[in-house]
Scaffold this active site. Structure first.
Site, PDB file in Angstrom:
ATOM      1  CG  ASP A  63      -2.094   1.042   1.094  1.00 28.70           C
ATOM      2  OD1 ASP A  63      -2.227   1.436  -0.082  1.00 28.70           O
ATOM      3  OD2 ASP A  63      -2.667   1.156   2.310  1.00 28.70           O
TER       4      ASP A  63
ATOM      5  CG  ASN B 257       2.667   1.389  -5.006  1.00 29.90           C
ATOM      6  OD1 ASN B 257       3.912   1.331  -4.657  1.00 29.90           O
ATOM      7  ND2 ASN B 257       1.996   0.109  -4.905  1.00 29.90           N
TER       8      ASN B 257
ATOM      9  CG  HIS C  62       1.023   1.635  -9.061  1.00 31.99           C
ATOM     10  ND1 HIS C  62       0.474   0.941  -8.036  1.00 31.99           N
ATOM     11  CD2 HIS C  62       0.224   2.679  -8.823  1.00 31.99           C
ATOM     12  CE1 HIS C  62      -0.733   1.350  -7.553  1.00 31.99           C
ATOM     13  NE2 HIS C  62      -0.765   2.484  -8.293  1.00 31.99           N
TER      14      HIS C  62
ATOM     15  CD  GLU D 190     -12.785  -5.168  -2.591  1.00 31.58           C
ATOM     16  OE1 GLU D 190     -13.551  -5.693  -2.368  1.00 31.58           O
ATOM     17  OE2 GLU D 190     -11.540  -5.474  -3.013  1.00 31.58           O
ATOM     18  CG  ASN D 191      -7.103  -2.266  -6.318  1.00 29.06           C
ATOM     19  OD1 ASN D 191      -6.217  -2.865  -6.411  1.00 29.06           O
ATOM     20  ND2 ASN D 191      -7.634  -1.336  -5.599  1.00 29.06           N
ATOM     21  CD1 TRP D 192     -11.799  -5.941 -10.631  1.00 24.37           C
ATOM     22  CD2 TRP D 192     -10.982  -4.928 -12.391  1.00 24.37           C
ATOM     23  NE1 TRP D 192     -11.009  -6.822 -11.517  1.00 24.37           N
ATOM     24  CE2 TRP D 192     -10.420  -6.126 -12.445  1.00 24.37           C
ATOM     25  CE3 TRP D 192     -10.557  -4.076 -13.503  1.00 24.37           C
ATOM     26  CZ2 TRP D 192      -9.842  -6.814 -13.619  1.00 24.37           C
ATOM     27  CZ3 TRP D 192      -9.691  -4.743 -14.564  1.00 24.37           C
ATOM     28  CH2 TRP D 192      -9.223  -5.961 -14.351  1.00 24.37           C
TER      29      TRP D 192
ATOM     30  CB  ILE E  51      -6.476  -7.919   6.624  1.00 25.15           C
ATOM     31  CG1 ILE E  51      -7.982  -8.538   6.988  1.00 25.15           C
ATOM     32  CG2 ILE E  51      -5.388  -8.232   7.788  1.00 25.15           C
ATOM     33  CD1 ILE E  51      -7.976  -9.685   7.355  1.00 25.15           C
TER      34      ILE E  51
END
EC number: 2.5.1.-
Length: 261
Positions: free
Chosen positions: A35, A37, A52, A82-84, A210
């Site tokens: 986490d 970036n 990244h 969830e990153n989508w 988490i």
């Protein structure tokens, strides 16, 4: 409560920190939520994707250090379900970065004898990214010095749901008897099988959750949170995490010692 190590170690060099490690008490499997970036890039006035890109250097260092120390498994959370929901421009850049990493690092992984695997709902990835994932998996499948598992389009709840579906299908076909189902059998239906559960979870950037990562597998994992942003998490930071891990008493619900009256 998981904490970062005391500042009493700040004055020690990397070689001194390494000397403090007990080679007999190192974790066999380390998991990482990489986490920070984007924040790393924003602090420098750079586009988020720059963070990244820099984070890949931290991945390289961690792989090298795990190999050096004999840590046999490393699992990294690269892209969650969830990153989508992120902007399409950022998603496309991340997928491009994934393809670039696999195309340029594959030979290095083979040289290091690292087996690459990806877990998650990989069918949601662009076809070109799927190609590089499957190609790298195939070309490293015979390697066994270390297992590098990358969670892509991954969610812990989704993994459990998918495992239940697989178990139900086998139960319906008669392959599995319902009264024989136990935790060990269920574990075989998870995407991380046959890896052992992580001994240590590291999360960078100061967040202390988490985030839907390895929900089943982290039941007895030691948690380590650090404010360091992932692109800055290098050899020294990993040594501090390992030293803190070795300070823990891992009981797994048991009482390991008693004090006589």
């Amino acid at each position: 409560m998981a904490q970062t190590p005391s500042s009493s170690l700040d004055h020690l060099s990397e070689s001194e920190l390494t000397a403090r490690l007990d080679q007999e008490v190192l974790p066999k499997h380390v998991a990482v939520i990489m986490d920070g970036n984007g924040r790393w890039a924003e602090l420098r006035g750079l586009p988020r994707i720059a963070g990244h890109r820099e984070g890949i250097n931290s991945v390289r260092e961690m792989i090298a250090q795990c190999l050096e120390l004999g840590i046999r498994a490393l699992t990294i959370y690269a892209f969650s379900q969830e990153n989508w929901n992120r902007p399409s421009q950022e998603i496309n850049a991340l997928m491009g970065l994934l393809e670039h990493y696999l195309s340029t690092e594959r030979d290095k992984l083979i040289e290091q004898q690292v087996r690459f695997r990806a877990v998650g709902r990989l069918e949601l990835l662009p076809e070109s990214a799927q190609h590089w994932v499957r190609t790298t998996e195939k070309e490293t499948a015979h390697l066994d010095k270390m297992a590098l598992t990358v969670a892509l389009s991954y969610g812990g709840r989704a993994e459990i749901v998918d495992a239940v579906k697989g178990l139900l299908r086998d139960a319906a076909s008669g392959t599995v008897q319902p009264d024989r189902i136990d935790e060990a059998l269920f574990d075989r239906y998870l995407s991380t099988h046959p890896l052992p559960d992580p001994d240590l979870l590291i999360r960078t950037s100061g967040e202390t959750r988490i985030s839907n990562f390895l929900l089943w597998q982290l039941a007895y994992t030691e948690l380590y949170f650090t404010p360091t942003l992932w692109p800055d998490f290098r050899r020294r930071e990993f040594l501090l995490a390992l030293i803190e891990y070795q300070r823990r008493e891992r009981r797994f619900g048991r009482v390991l010692s008693t004090v006589s009256s």
